[in-house]
Design an enzyme around this catalytic site. Structure first.
Site, short mmCIF file in Angstrom:
data_model
loop_
_atom_site.label_atom_id
_atom_site.label_comp_id
_atom_site.label_asym_id
_atom_site.label_seq_id
_atom_site.Cartn_x
_atom_site.Cartn_y
_atom_site.Cartn_z
CB CYS A 28 92.81 27.19 23.58
SG CYS A 28 91.26 27.52 22.69
CB VAL A 68 89.85 31.71 25.60
CG1 VAL A 68 89.89 32.33 26.97
CG2 VAL A 68 90.16 30.22 25.67
CD GLU A 80 82.15 31.98 18.57
OE1 GLU A 80 82.89 31.09 18.09
OE2 GLU A 80 81.28 31.75 19.41
#
Length: 240
Positions: A28, A68, A80
């Site tokens: 991510c 996430v 965030e």
């Protein structure tokens, strides 16, 4: 980052008092920003990776956004990615991520707004769907990146923060790391002749230990993203 990605049927790992925890996902880009901030500032922490395609029920119950990255310590929860980075910078002493003057912080925020709305949105849309950008979309993306090139020219420094990487650098980096590996530009790297300063910035960033520790190769990104929508995404392929 050695924790397997937790999915349905997993238990919430016990929380330790006064231990900072990051809920993330190895591939991510937003979670990578937090990892960079933690490593640059030398903050002790633990990581719980989440299978974002098939999340544990406790994660959805605990964090209603279901997204996430999330930071948690004791009874405090922050989410965030940019907000998390600023939170870490305000709470933990030492290496500072944000610019020193109010004016420079304001300039950084304007550049962050441009990046998050124009560049990151294009790259991350490609990340979610792996559909190639058409020529018009590619041109718009490169025009937005031109503004970052011009900003580095004005700042006359190797990093957006100055002589060391800061908030702007670590927020930008994950998207630029992925531009080649995700074939955002149809397999092309960022054109060095058009973006000489950004190319030098990328080279400088890859020499930063915090970046080296989270860096994935173009082939690793490509393999993961191409399998993201398959029956068995490769969440744990690079974990111990």
């Amino acid at each position: 980052m050695s924790e397997k990605h937790l999915g349905p049927g997993s238990d919430l790992p016990p929380l330790k008092k006064d231990t900072l925890r990051l809920y993330g996902m190895r591939f991510c880009p937003c979670a990578q920003r937090i990892v960079l901030a933690l490593n640059l500032k030398g903050i002790e922490h633990e990581v719980v990776n989440i299978n974002t395609k098939n999340k544990p029920s406790w994660f959805i119950e605990k964090f209603p956004t279901g997204l996430v990255p999330v930071l948690e310590i004791n009874d405090q929860i922050v989410w965030e990615s940019v907000i998390c980075c600023v939170y870490l910078d305000e709470v933990y002493p030492g290496y500072k991520l944000v610019a020193e003057t109010p004016y420079q912080r304001a300039q950084d925020k304007l550049l962050l707004d441009l990046f998050l709305t124009k560049i990151a949105r294009s790259v991350h849309a490609h990340y979610r769907s792996y559909d190639g950008l058409d020529e018009e979309q590619k041109a718009l993306l490169l025009e937005s990146i031109d503004k970052l090139e011009n900003e580095l020219k004005k700042r006359k420094s190797p990093y957006f923060r100055g002589n060391k990487p800061g908030l702007l650098d670590i927020v930008l980096w994950p998207s630029f790391e992925r531009i080649e590996g995700m074939d955002v530009l149809d397999g092309d790297c960022l054109p060095a002749d058009r973006f000489p300063l950004l190319t030098s910035w990328m080279d400088a960033m890859m020499d930063v230990p915090a970046v080296k520790n989270s860096l994935l190769s173009a082939d690793q990104h490509r393999r993961f993203y191409k399998n993201l929508h398959s029956a068995q995404p490769l969440f744990d392929e690079l974990l111990g």
